[in-house]
Design a protein around this motif. Structure first.
Motif, mmCIF file in Angstrom:
data_model
loop_
_atom_site.group_PDB
_atom_site.id
_atom_site.type_symbol
_atom_site.label_atom_id
_atom_site.label_comp_id
_atom_site.label_asym_id
_atom_site.label_seq_id
_atom_site.Cartn_x
_atom_site.Cartn_y
_atom_site.Cartn_z
ATOM 1 N N GLN A 25 0.811 -1.226 0.000
ATOM 2 C CA GLN A 25 0.000 0.000 0.000
ATOM 3 C C GLN A 25 0.843 1.274 0.000
ATOM 4 N N GLU B 237 3.016 2.781 -2.076
ATOM 5 C CA GLU B 237 3.075 3.695 -3.212
ATOM 6 C C GLU B 237 1.810 4.531 -3.342
ATOM 7 N N SER B 238 0.662 3.939 -3.060
ATOM 8 C CA SER B 238 -0.584 4.695 -3.168
ATOM 9 C C SER B 238 -0.714 5.743 -2.065
ATOM 10 N N ARG B 239 -0.095 5.502 -0.923
ATOM 11 C CA ARG B 239 -0.196 6.426 0.210
ATOM 12 C C ARG B 239 0.980 7.410 0.254
ATOM 13 N N PRO C 101 3.441 8.629 -2.705
ATOM 14 C CA PRO C 101 3.794 8.478 -4.125
ATOM 15 C C PRO C 101 5.284 8.455 -4.404
ATOM 16 N N ALA D 63 7.120 5.231 -5.353
ATOM 17 C CA ALA D 63 7.052 4.608 -6.679
ATOM 18 C C ALA D 63 8.382 4.688 -7.410
#
Length: 376
Positions: free
Chosen positions: A258, A260-262, A264, A267
């Motif tokens: 989780q 990368e979504s929280r 960025p 990434a």
């Protein structure tokens, strides 16, 4: 604590010379500094505790501030250990044992051996027969040693708080063998609170006070047949510690999935950065677990605050810790004590001032910051 207050400027000069030698990775120069000090009238105990020990503390501080690499820190520590070993064979450091027997050991999985080694040397200088067992001594091996050789006292050392459950097991087992336990090292807290919580017979903050405590005598503990760790820590009955520790691999994977979504910026992490991030997350879960073991919020919040400082020194935003706490909070929402710890840690993290001139997307190829702990 030193009795050489009048020699403080002289001691500082020696510390600076030794610092130059160990940071230049010059073992012979380091030994020459210490041996010259002995020739000039400094006693061995002062060389150990007022010259070598402060330099090693400075090594840890400089590593934390990212002014020394991990390799430089390891090299300096290795040189310090070899100089201490050489001191033990120096004529000025030889003392005929005339007192009782003390076993000095690091708890299982504890690799930070220098504090225990310093205590062992000081005790030997003061006339004790010392069995120094070194780093990461499994409890069954420690008990076997006691049954074979005996001891008036066992001095247990631990620098990393995640070793406290192992320390607790060792304390319980040694006392069951009829030997008192003197605890020391940063893991037990600056005031010894965790030593008391885990049932140690005594705690001291440094080698000099520990040696005095041994000399004063530590009463043999009363037999405690059948005593278990939960008898000292009844909160363990809720099983939160056990369940969180067993779930660590799954928790680390869930946070990574989780992240990368929280956050960025994750990434763009390289494979090495992702590996280091996984190590950092694992250590956060480890410290959460030991805070559950001791039922002490400050153990976890202090670690998170320290980790934030380590990351910022390496140009990794402390904000990257927020998503980790958020995911863990979601995953552990059914664990009341874990939820409390995570909420308080988030409050501490949110209260940290933003670093001046910091790029919130910055990252680096740091080594995982979790090896030492504050005060280790």
């Amino acid at each position: 604590m030193s009795t050489h207050t009048s020699a403080a400027p002289r001691i500082r000069v020696l510390q600076d010379r030794l610092w130059d030698a160990v940071t230049d990775r010059d073992e012979h120069a380091a030994a020459a500094v210490v041996f010259a000090a002995l020739d000039d009238g400094i006693d061995v105990e002062t060389a150990l505790l007022d010259v070598i020990a402060p330099v090693q503390e400075r090594v840890g501080t400089e590593w934390a501030a990212n002014r020394l690499s991990v390799a430089q820190e390891h090299a300096a520590s290795a040189i310090a250990e070899r100089v201490i070993a050489a001191l033990a064979h120096h004529p000025a450091g030889r003392t005929t044992p005339r007192l009782g027997r003390v076993t000095v050991a690091c708890v299982d999985q504890e690799w930070h051996v220098l504090p225990a080694r310093l205590l062992a040397e000081v005790l030997a200088l003061r006339g004790w027969q010392v069995d120094f067992l070194g780093a990461q001594v499994p409890t069954p091996h420690l008990i076997e040693h006691l049954h074979t050789n005996g001891a008036d006292v066992v001095a247990l050392s631990s620098s990393v708080p995640t070793r406290l459950p192992a320390a607790h097991a060792a304390i319980t087992a040694v006392q069951a063998a009829g030997v008192p336990v003197l605890a020391g090292g940063a893991a037990f807290g600056p005031d010894g609170r965790y030593a008391r919580r885990l049932g140690a017979d005594a705690w001291e903050p440094d080698a000099r006070s520990a040696a005095r405590r041994v000399a004063d005598g530590i009463p043999v503990p009363l037999p405690a047949v059948g005593r278990q760790q939960i008898d000292d820590l009844p909160h363990l009955a809720d099983q939160e510690y056990t369940l969180v520790v067993r779930s660590r691999p799954q928790l680390v994977r869930e946070v990574l999935s989780q992240l990368e979504s929280r956050f960025p910026a994750a990434a763009a992490y390289t494979e090495q950065q992702r590996e280091h991030t996984a190590q950092d997350i694992a250590h956060i879960v480890e410290h959460l677990g030991v805070a559950l073991y001791t039922d002490d919020d400050e153990l976890f919040t202090g670690f998170l605050g320290w980790t934030a400082g380590i990351l910022e020194a390496r140009q990794v935003p402390a904000a990257s810790l927020g998503p980790v706490l958020d995911v863990l909070s979601t995953e552990l929402k059914d664990f009341p004590r874990a939820s409390r710890l995570l909420d308080r840690a988030r409050t501490v993290l949110d209260a940290l001032p933003p670093p001046a001139g910091h790029d919130p997307g910055a990252s680096d190829d740091r080594t995982s910051p979790s090896a030492p702990h504050p005060g280790s």
